[in-house]
Design a protein around this motif. Structure first.
Motif, PDB file in Angstrom:
ATOM      1  N   LEU A   1      44.844  19.689  60.726  1.00 19.31           N
ATOM      2  CA  LEU A   1      45.493  19.929  62.005  1.00 19.31           C
ATOM      3  C   LEU A   1      44.683  19.336  63.150  1.00 19.31           C
ATOM      4  CD1 LEU A   1      47.698  21.261  63.734  1.00 19.31           C
ATOM      5  CD2 LEU A   1      46.331  23.376  63.699  1.00 19.31           C
ATOM      6  N   LYS A   2      43.385  19.582  63.122  1.00 15.93           N
ATOM      7  CA  LYS A   2      42.515  19.048  64.183  1.00 15.93           C
ATOM      8  C   LYS A   2      42.488  17.527  64.163  1.00 15.93           C
ATOM      9  CE  LYS A   2      37.999  19.311  63.837  1.00 15.93           C
ATOM     10  NZ  LYS A   2      36.611  19.837  63.817  1.00 15.93           N
ATOM     11  N   TRP A   3      42.342  16.937  63.003  1.00 11.64           N
ATOM     12  CA  TRP A   3      42.282  15.477  62.912  1.00 11.64           C
ATOM     13  C   TRP A   3      43.599  14.838  63.347  1.00 11.64           C
ATOM     14  CZ3 TRP A   3      39.829  15.582  57.336  1.00 11.64           C
ATOM     15  CH2 TRP A   3      38.485  15.947  57.452  1.00 11.64           C
ATOM     16  N   LEU A   4      44.725  15.479  63.014  1.00 10.04           N
ATOM     17  CA  LEU A   4      46.032  14.944  63.410  1.00 10.04           C
ATOM     18  C   LEU A   4      46.177  14.978  64.931  1.00 10.04           C
ATOM     19  CD1 LEU A   4      48.870  13.913  62.769  1.00 10.04           C
ATOM     20  CD2 LEU A   4      49.599  16.312  62.544  1.00 10.04           C
ATOM     21  N   ILE A   5      45.815  16.103  65.554  1.00 10.93           N
ATOM     22  CA  ILE A   5      45.904  16.204  67.011  1.00 10.93           C
ATOM     23  C   ILE A   5      44.952  15.220  67.676  1.00 10.93           C
ATOM     24  CG2 ILE A   5      45.534  17.725  68.990  1.00 10.93           C
ATOM     25  CD1 ILE A   5      46.449  20.046  67.247  1.00 10.93           C
ATOM     26  N   PHE A   6      43.745  15.086  67.136  1.00 13.71           N
ATOM     27  CA  PHE A   6      42.776  14.125  67.673  1.00 13.71           C
ATOM     28  C   PHE A   6      43.335  12.706  67.602  1.00 13.71           C
ATOM     29  CE2 PHE A   6      38.415  16.425  67.263  1.00 13.71           C
ATOM     30  CZ  PHE A   6      38.877  17.417  68.108  1.00 13.71           C
TER      31      PHE A   6
ATOM     32  N   ILE B   1      46.141  12.217  70.295  1.00 15.05           N
ATOM     33  CA  ILE B   1      45.572  12.079  71.640  1.00 15.05           C
ATOM     34  C   ILE B   1      44.864  10.737  71.775  1.00 15.05           C
ATOM     35  CG2 ILE B   1      43.897  13.020  73.272  1.00 15.05           C
ATOM     36  CD1 ILE B   1      44.494  15.772  72.149  1.00 15.05           C
ATOM     37  N   SER B   2      44.159  10.312  70.729  1.00 14.86           N
ATOM     38  CA  SER B   2      43.494   9.000  70.754  1.00 14.86           C
ATOM     39  C   SER B   2      44.509   7.881  70.913  1.00 14.86           C
ATOM     40  CB  SER B   2      42.671   8.789  69.475  1.00 14.86           C
ATOM     41  OG  SER B   2      41.646   9.746  69.355  1.00 14.86           O
ATOM     42  N   PHE B   3      45.662   8.033  70.267  1.00 12.28           N
ATOM     43  CA  PHE B   3      46.725   7.019  70.385  1.00 12.28           C
ATOM     44  C   PHE B   3      47.267   6.976  71.818  1.00 12.28           C
ATOM     45  CE2 PHE B   3      51.188   5.655  69.963  1.00 12.28           C
ATOM     46  CZ  PHE B   3      50.988   4.425  69.338  1.00 12.28           C
TER      47      PHE B   3
ATOM     48  N   ALA C   1      35.876  12.146  67.713  1.00  9.06           N
ATOM     49  CA  ALA C   1      35.869  13.002  66.526  1.00  9.06           C
ATOM     50  C   ALA C   1      34.522  13.006  65.817  1.00  9.06           C
ATOM     51  CB  ALA C   1      36.961  12.559  65.550  1.00  9.06           C
ATOM     52  N   TRP C   2      33.756  11.935  65.968  1.00  9.48           N
ATOM     53  CA  TRP C   2      32.488  11.876  65.228  1.00  9.48           C
ATOM     54  C   TRP C   2      31.292  11.495  66.091  1.00  9.48           C
ATOM     55  CZ3 TRP C   2      28.577   8.542  63.735  1.00  9.48           C
ATOM     56  CH2 TRP C   2      27.746   9.003  62.707  1.00  9.48           C
ATOM     57  N   PHE C   3      31.365  10.398  66.820  1.00 10.48           N
ATOM     58  CA  PHE C   3      30.193   9.904  67.548  1.00 10.48           C
ATOM     59  C   PHE C   3      29.802  10.829  68.701  1.00 10.48           C
ATOM     60  CE2 PHE C   3      27.887   6.206  69.627  1.00 10.48           C
ATOM     61  CZ  PHE C   3      26.911   6.157  68.650  1.00 10.48           C
TER      62      PHE C   3
ATOM     63  N   MET D   1      36.699  18.540  77.982  1.00  2.59           N
ATOM     64  CA  MET D   1      37.864  19.211  78.528  1.00  2.59           C
ATOM     65  C   MET D   1      39.141  18.990  77.730  1.00  2.59           C
ATOM     66  SD  MET D   1      36.710  20.966  80.920  1.00  2.59           S
ATOM     67  CE  MET D   1      35.201  21.097  81.876  1.00  2.59           C
ATOM     68  N   VAL D   2      39.098  18.107  76.761  1.00  3.57           N
ATOM     69  CA  VAL D   2      40.288  17.871  75.930  1.00  3.57           C
ATOM     70  C   VAL D   2      39.961  18.143  74.461  1.00  3.57           C
ATOM     71  CG1 VAL D   2      42.037  16.203  75.212  1.00  3.57           C
ATOM     72  CG2 VAL D   2      41.190  16.169  77.567  1.00  3.57           C
ATOM     73  N   PHE D   3      39.139  17.298  73.870  1.00  2.00           N
ATOM     74  CA  PHE D   3      38.893  17.400  72.432  1.00  2.00           C
ATOM     75  C   PHE D   3      38.118  18.662  72.066  1.00  2.00           C
ATOM     76  CE2 PHE D   3      39.838  12.964  73.072  1.00  2.00           C
ATOM     77  CZ  PHE D   3      40.569  12.626  71.939  1.00  2.00           C
TER      78      PHE D   3
END
Length: 472
Positions: A155-160, A163-165, A211-213, A121-123
């Motif tokens: 862009l995706k990695w920055l937003i991820f 949100i992770s932070f 992002a990966w697992f 629902m988020v990532f």
């Protein structure tokens, strides 16, 4: 129901034959159940983010401060002295999940698990927004690293990461308390280097997971998926493919317009693979219940939409038990469910009773190790004790003093007569208890001591008093 060979059960669906990761590109889900899941997810996301910052009677709604051994559950504080209550609470949680799993399978995983909620629902929704749906994601993955791919990936990695932070900060609020977290933020990272390092580690972990697992957490790391295999039976309601209807006598077959499938002996499954394409763990639900399935219902929505388009009844994939599909038996409250329910009710009753008996101020008075007794003038016997008072509330317990309830005697504090116990703090010190020898019944005497606040009795405790044998 199943394929000619069950070799799909010999390995995890997200691992290729050469052992490499088979990346899952699920189709964007849609449908009635998905809409319900979104509403549930938004409520739970609000609950997860707000819980560390909401207070009840001055106590954080949820807190799990392992380092200082302080826990708040629904506003109730638990300390090391309340460890038995905390254990009972955790056992109740395990029994409840077991009961829910026996009855409804892994519905918790698909609808309420934080991992699924954040992932789907988020990532995942951010990914659909940036990379597009399943087909666009596959093409982008195979595309060379040109300007478009670099822009979308960064862009995706920055937003991820952002949100992770944020998630890491919320997680830290659960561990150290929201007040302390806000104070650390106000002070600035330079004043709390170790906390900032911990925060970045949490951020890296969450980023790695989402992002990966990803679905590998549910398949490999989460013990609940393994526990499911032990708890489920043929009467459990799970996301199931109706193989009786879907396969027919001659199996599934691609859809052809104006074809009489029933006369040909084919089932309602048209082998469109949309249930596979939409699955976030990459499985084929038509193979039956599998450990990878998290009961997210995406395949139900997708199959219903296909059935609607070809004018066949919905529910080819639905919530159902194996017995309902094969024997047409409806859900029953089995003896197994009754047993789990009885255990849950008993444990809950025990916890509620113990919570009512729990005192806001806990007192412990112990004789000073290595000390016997002192014989004073006037036939007085004196023992030295240490006391510890734990205030479990967010209010100051003021004007505290001790009185000997039985037998009659006098209590003298080393430093002062009355004192205050600060909120959520421990007060400790030394005291002397003096009793006339005529009031003692032997060399070991049980004392009953009252703890008073402003002349109001708030707690009682016991202690062992030593005296010479001659005073039996």
């Amino acid at each position: 129901m199943a394929q000619d060979q069950d070799n799909f059960r010999d390995s995890i669906g997200t691992i290729k034959e050469d052992g490499k990761r088979a990346w899952v590109f699920p189709k964007k889900p849609s449908g009635k159940l998905y809409e319900y899941r979104k509403y549930v997810s938004y409520v739970l996301l609000t609950f997860l983010i707000a819980s560390p910052f909401v207070k009840i009677n001055g106590n954080q709604f949820l807190m799990f401060n392992v380092l200082e051994r302080r826990f708040n559950i629904f506003g109730f504080p638990f300390y090391p002295q309340d460890f038995h209550l905390f254990v009972i609470s955790m056992i109740i949680g395990v029994v409840f999940i077991a009961l829910f799993t026996v009855a409804f399978g892994r519905i918790f995983c698909g609808w309420m698990c934080p991992q699924t909620i954040f992932m789907e629902m988020v990532f995942r929704r951010i990914e659909y927004w940036i990379d597009g749906d399943r087909g666009a994601q596959i093409r982008l993955d195979r595309q060379e690293w040109n300007a478009e791919k670099i822009r979308k990936r960064l862009l995706k990695w920055l937003i991820f990461f952002i949100i992770s932070f944020i998630i890491a900060n919320v997680f830290l609020a659960y561990l150290i308390g929201s007040d302390r977290l806000i104070q650390y933020v106000t002070d600035g990272p330079s004043q709390h280097i170790s906390t900032m390092v911990s925060l970045l580690i949490f951020t890296a972990v969450f980023y790695f997971v989402f992002a990966w697992f990803r679905e590998q957490v549910c398949i490999i790391a989460c013990p609940y998926g393994r526990m499911q295999g032990v708890l489920l039976d043929n009467k459990s309601i799970v996301v199931a493919y109706d193989h009786k209807r879907g396969e027919g006598e001659n199996g599934r077959k691609k859809w052809r317009k104006n074809e009489d499938r029933e006369a040909l002996g084919h089932g309602d499954c048209i082998d469109c693979f949309q249930c596979v394409n939409v699955c976030p763990t990459g499985i084929d639900i038509r193979n039956g219940t599998q450990l990878e399935c998290v009961n997210c219902t995406a395949c139900i929505d997708e199959c219903d939409s296909i059935m609607e388009k070809i004018n066949l009844p919905k529910g080819l994939i639905r919530y159902a038990s194996e017995d309902e599909i094969t024997k047409k038996e409806k859900f029953k409250f089995t003896p197994r469910l009754k047993g789990y329910t009885a255990v849950l009710v008993i444990l809950t009753g025990v916890l509620v009773g113990m919570m009512f008996l729990r005192n806001d101020l806990e007192a412990n008075i112990l004789r000073l190790p290595g000390q016997l007794y002192e014989h004073k003038e006037g036939n007085i016997i004196s023992n030295v004790f240490t006391y510890k008072l734990l205030n479990k509330t967010t209010k100051t317990v003021d004007n505290v003093h001790f009185e000997l309830i039985s037998p009659k005697g006098e209590i003298k504090l080393v430093r002062n007569v009355n004192f205050d116990v600060q909120p959520e703090a421990l007060a400790e010190g030394t005291l002397f208890i003096e009793i006339n020898a005529s009031a003692l019944s032997g060399d070991k005497n049980d004392l009953k001591i009252g703890v008073y606040s402003n002349d109001k009795l708030i707690e009682t405790t016991t202690a062992r008093f030593l005296a010479p044998r001659s005073y039996k």
